[in-house]
Design a protein around this motif. Structure first.
Motif, PDB file in Angstrom:
ATOM      1  N   MET A  25       0.829  -1.210   0.000  1.00 30.53           N
ATOM      2  CA  MET A  25       0.000   0.000   0.000  1.00 30.53           C
ATOM      3  C   MET A  25       0.863   1.259   0.000  1.00 30.53           C
ATOM      4  SD  MET A  25      -3.154  -0.815  -0.224  1.00 30.53           S
ATOM      5  CE  MET A  25      -2.558  -2.022  -1.380  1.00 30.53           C
ATOM      6  N   TRP A  26       1.969   1.223   0.742  1.00 32.27           N
ATOM      7  CA  TRP A  26       2.897   2.356   0.758  1.00 32.27           C
ATOM      8  C   TRP A  26       3.462   2.592  -0.641  1.00 32.27           C
ATOM      9  CZ3 TRP A  26       8.375   2.168   0.188  1.00 32.27           C
ATOM     10  CH2 TRP A  26       9.019   3.354   0.468  1.00 32.27           C
ATOM     11  N   LEU A  27       3.866   1.515  -1.306  1.00 31.62           N
ATOM     12  CA  LEU A  27       4.376   1.627  -2.672  1.00 31.62           C
ATOM     13  C   LEU A  27       3.297   2.167  -3.605  1.00 31.62           C
ATOM     14  CD1 LEU A  27       6.692   1.062  -4.663  1.00 31.62           C
ATOM     15  CD2 LEU A  27       5.718  -1.212  -4.966  1.00 31.62           C
ATOM     16  N   TRP A  28       2.066   1.681  -3.445  1.00 26.88           N
ATOM     17  CA  TRP A  28       0.967   2.120  -4.308  1.00 26.88           C
ATOM     18  C   TRP A  28       0.702   3.618  -4.154  1.00 26.88           C
ATOM     19  CZ3 TRP A  28      -1.285   0.721  -8.505  1.00 26.88           C
ATOM     20  CH2 TRP A  28      -2.478   1.304  -8.875  1.00 26.88           C
ATOM     21  N   THR A  29       0.820   4.136  -2.930  1.00 29.67           N
ATOM     22  CA  THR A  29       0.584   5.573  -2.746  1.00 29.67           C
ATOM     23  C   THR A  29       1.605   6.394  -3.533  1.00 29.67           C
ATOM     24  OG1 THR A  29       1.902   5.694  -0.725  1.00 29.67           O
ATOM     25  CG2 THR A  29      -0.451   5.335  -0.466  1.00 29.67           C
ATOM     26  N   TYR A  30       2.835   5.947  -3.564  1.00 27.92           N
ATOM     27  CA  TYR A  30       3.847   6.695  -4.315  1.00 27.92           C
ATOM     28  C   TYR A  30       3.720   6.483  -5.812  1.00 27.92           C
ATOM     29  CZ  TYR A  30       5.795   8.357  -0.065  1.00 27.92           C
ATOM     30  OH  TYR A  30       5.943   9.001   1.122  1.00 27.92           O
ATOM     31  N   VAL A  31       3.302   5.304  -6.225  1.00 27.10           N
ATOM     32  CA  VAL A  31       3.077   5.062  -7.660  1.00 27.10           C
ATOM     33  C   VAL A  31       1.935   5.946  -8.154  1.00 27.10           C
ATOM     34  CG1 VAL A  31       2.209   3.319  -9.277  1.00 27.10           C
ATOM     35  CG2 VAL A  31       4.029   2.737  -7.686  1.00 27.10           C
ATOM     36  N   THR A  32       0.981   6.223  -7.290  1.00 32.03           N
ATOM     37  CA  THR A  32      -0.158   7.067  -7.648  1.00 32.03           C
ATOM     38  C   THR A  32       0.163   8.551  -7.483  1.00 32.03           C
ATOM     39  OG1 THR A  32      -1.616   5.338  -6.854  1.00 32.03           O
ATOM     40  CG2 THR A  32      -2.594   7.479  -7.163  1.00 32.03           C
ATOM     41  N   ARG A  33       0.815   8.903  -6.390  1.00 32.65           N
ATOM     42  CA  ARG A  33       1.030  10.310  -6.056  1.00 32.65           C
ATOM     43  C   ARG A  33       2.064  10.981  -6.954  1.00 32.65           C
ATOM     44  NH1 ARG A  33       2.563  11.863  -0.038  1.00 32.65           N
ATOM     45  NH2 ARG A  33       0.602  10.797   0.266  1.00 32.65           N
ATOM     46  N   LEU A  34       3.180  10.344  -7.205  1.00 30.84           N
ATOM     47  CA  LEU A  34       4.255  11.002  -7.954  1.00 30.84           C
ATOM     48  C   LEU A  34       3.847  11.405  -9.370  1.00 30.84           C
ATOM     49  CD1 LEU A  34       7.367   9.079  -6.623  1.00 30.84           C
ATOM     50  CD2 LEU A  34       6.517  11.328  -5.955  1.00 30.84           C
ATOM     51  N   PRO A  35       3.190  10.523 -10.152  1.00 30.61           N
ATOM     52  CA  PRO A  35       2.753  10.982 -11.474  1.00 30.61           C
ATOM     53  C   PRO A  35       1.730  12.123 -11.399  1.00 30.61           C
ATOM     54  CG  PRO A  35       2.743   8.594 -11.393  1.00 30.61           C
ATOM     55  CD  PRO A  35       2.990   9.080 -10.005  1.00 30.61           C
ATOM     56  N   ALA A  36       0.853  12.080 -10.400  1.00 30.59           N
ATOM     57  CA  ALA A  36      -0.132  13.159 -10.251  1.00 30.59           C
ATOM     58  C   ALA A  36       0.563  14.469  -9.895  1.00 30.59           C
ATOM     59  CB  ALA A  36      -1.160  12.792  -9.184  1.00 30.59           C
ATOM     60  N   MET A  37       1.604  14.394  -9.076  1.00 30.78           N
ATOM     61  CA  MET A  37       2.344  15.606  -8.722  1.00 30.78           C
ATOM     62  C   MET A  37       3.091  16.159  -9.937  1.00 30.78           C
ATOM     63  SD  MET A  37       3.779  14.724  -4.930  1.00 30.78           S
ATOM     64  CE  MET A  37       4.659  16.271  -4.746  1.00 30.78           C
ATOM     65  N   ARG A  38       3.647  15.264 -10.751  1.00 30.63           N
ATOM     66  CA  ARG A  38       4.334  15.725 -11.966  1.00 30.63           C
ATOM     67  C   ARG A  38       3.348  16.390 -12.922  1.00 30.63           C
ATOM     68  NH1 ARG A  38       6.749  10.573 -12.399  1.00 30.63           N
ATOM     69  NH2 ARG A  38       8.486  10.545 -10.978  1.00 30.63           N
ATOM     70  N   LYS A  39       2.176  15.768 -13.081  1.00 29.52           N
ATOM     71  CA  LYS A  39       1.170  16.302 -13.999  1.00 29.52           C
ATOM     72  C   LYS A  39       0.684  17.676 -13.536  1.00 29.52           C
ATOM     73  CE  LYS A  39      -3.108  15.060 -16.301  1.00 29.52           C
ATOM     74  NZ  LYS A  39      -4.176  14.075 -16.409  1.00 29.52           N
ATOM     75  N   ALA A  40       0.530  17.852 -12.220  1.00 27.79           N
ATOM     76  CA  ALA A  40       0.089  19.133 -11.671  1.00 27.79           C
ATOM     77  C   ALA A  40       1.254  20.110 -11.492  1.00 27.79           C
ATOM     78  CB  ALA A  40      -0.606  18.918 -10.330  1.00 27.79           C
ATOM     79  N   GLU A  41       2.457  19.681 -11.848  1.00 26.52           N
ATOM     80  CA  GLU A  41       3.674  20.484 -11.737  1.00 26.52           C
ATOM     81  C   GLU A  41       3.878  21.004 -10.307  1.00 26.52           C
ATOM     82  OE1 GLU A  41       3.508  23.466 -14.776  1.00 26.52           O
ATOM     83  OE2 GLU A  41       3.653  21.999 -16.385  1.00 26.52           O
ATOM     84  N   ILE A  42       3.712  20.095  -9.341  1.00 27.11           N
ATOM     85  CA  ILE A  42       3.907  20.421  -7.931  1.00 27.11           C
ATOM     86  C   ILE A  42       5.333  20.059  -7.552  1.00 27.11           C
ATOM     87  CG2 ILE A  42       3.208  19.903  -5.567  1.00 27.11           C
ATOM     88  CD1 ILE A  42       0.455  19.190  -6.667  1.00 27.11           C
ATOM     89  N   LYS A  43       6.042  21.007  -6.992  1.00 26.57           N
ATOM     90  CA  LYS A  43       7.382  20.760  -6.474  1.00 26.57           C
ATOM     91  C   LYS A  43       7.273  20.606  -4.955  1.00 26.57           C
ATOM     92  CE  LYS A  43       9.484  21.571 -10.418  1.00 26.57           C
ATOM     93  NZ  LYS A  43       9.496  20.460 -11.307  1.00 26.57           N
ATOM     94  N   PRO A  44       7.761  19.495  -4.391  1.00 26.22           N
ATOM     95  CA  PRO A  44       7.680  19.330  -2.934  1.00 26.22           C
ATOM     96  C   PRO A  44       8.403  20.472  -2.210  1.00 26.22           C
ATOM     97  CG  PRO A  44       8.317  17.272  -3.988  1.00 26.22           C
ATOM     98  CD  PRO A  44       8.349  18.333  -5.050  1.00 26.22           C
ATOM     99  N   ASP A  45       7.692  21.076  -1.283  1.00 24.51           N
ATOM    100  CA  ASP A  45       8.239  22.182  -0.501  1.00 24.51           C
ATOM    101  C   ASP A  45       8.013  21.885   0.973  1.00 24.51           C
ATOM    102  OD1 ASP A  45       9.124  24.548   0.578  1.00 24.51           O
ATOM    103  OD2 ASP A  45       7.464  25.759  -0.204  1.00 24.51           O
ATOM    104  N   PRO A  46       9.081  21.577   1.738  1.00 24.69           N
ATOM    105  CA  PRO A  46       8.897  21.252   3.154  1.00 24.69           C
ATOM    106  C   PRO A  46       8.424  22.442   3.992  1.00 24.69           C
ATOM    107  CG  PRO A  46      11.225  21.347   2.606  1.00 24.69           C
ATOM    108  CD  PRO A  46      10.467  21.493   1.323  1.00 24.69           C
ATOM    109  N   ASN A  47       8.545  23.660   3.463  1.00 26.03           N
ATOM    110  CA  ASN A  47       8.127  24.842   4.209  1.00 26.03           C
ATOM    111  C   ASN A  47       6.684  25.250   3.923  1.00 26.03           C
ATOM    112  OD1 ASN A  47      10.700  25.097   5.358  1.00 26.03           O
ATOM    113  ND2 ASN A  47      11.440  26.116   3.521  1.00 26.03           N
ATOM    114  N   ALA A  48       6.032  24.582   2.989  1.00 25.82           N
ATOM    115  CA  ALA A  48       4.641  24.918   2.665  1.00 25.82           C
ATOM    116  C   ALA A  48       3.732  24.470   3.805  1.00 25.82           C
ATOM    117  CB  ALA A  48       4.230  24.230   1.367  1.00 25.82           C
ATOM    118  N   PRO A  49       2.647  25.216   4.045  1.00 25.00           N
ATOM    119  CA  PRO A  49       1.701  24.790   5.084  1.00 25.00           C
ATOM    120  C   PRO A  49       1.146  23.402   4.786  1.00 25.00           C
ATOM    121  CG  PRO A  49       1.223  27.021   4.353  1.00 25.00           C
ATOM    122  CD  PRO A  49       2.270  26.476   3.437  1.00 25.00           C
ATOM    123  N   ARG A  50       0.881  22.667   5.849  1.00 18.76           N
ATOM    124  CA  ARG A  50       0.423  21.287   5.710  1.00 18.76           C
ATOM    125  C   ARG A  50      -0.866  21.220   4.885  1.00 18.76           C
ATOM    126  NH1 ARG A  50       1.676  16.889   9.161  1.00 18.76           N
ATOM    127  NH2 ARG A  50       0.341  15.156   8.664  1.00 18.76           N
ATOM    128  N   GLY A  51      -0.847  20.371   3.859  1.00 21.28           N
ATOM    129  CA  GLY A  51      -2.026  20.141   3.034  1.00 21.28           C
ATOM    130  C   GLY A  51      -2.181  21.096   1.864  1.00 21.28           C
TER     131      GLY A  51
END
Length: 85
Positions: A25-51
């Motif tokens: 399930m952990w692997l599945w979340t990343y297989v699902t999340r990473l392509p969606a983040m790329r498509k939405a052009e989201i760059k991970p930002d640790p300083n962004a407010p949660r959510g």
């Protein structure tokens, strides 16, 4: 005569199955999340407010991630309740 190879405790098989399922399930979340983040052009930002960043993902992806992240909690709670009985 005692056997040379120790047999595992009966509780280990369900524990190993739960750990294996959690890893899948952990692997599945990343297989699902990473392509969606790329498509939405989201760059991970640790300083962004949660959510804030996850709110930019499509609702279907957000729901799937929420559902998969709560499954281990439900399983652990249920196992704790059953163990107390």
């Amino acid at each position: 005569m005692t056997p040379l190879v120790a047999t595992p405790a009966p509780i280990l098989l369900p524990v190993m199955a739960l750990v294996a399922w959690s890893l899948v399930m952990w692997l599945w979340t990343y297989v699902t999340r990473l392509p969606a983040m790329r498509k939405a052009e989201i760059k991970p930002d640790p300083n962004a407010p949660r959510g804030e960043q996850m709110s930019q993902l499509p609702p279907a992806v957000r729901f799937e991630l929420f559902a998969l992240s709560t499954l281990p909690l439900i399983a652990m709670t249920w196992n704790g309740v059953v163990a107390m009985l």
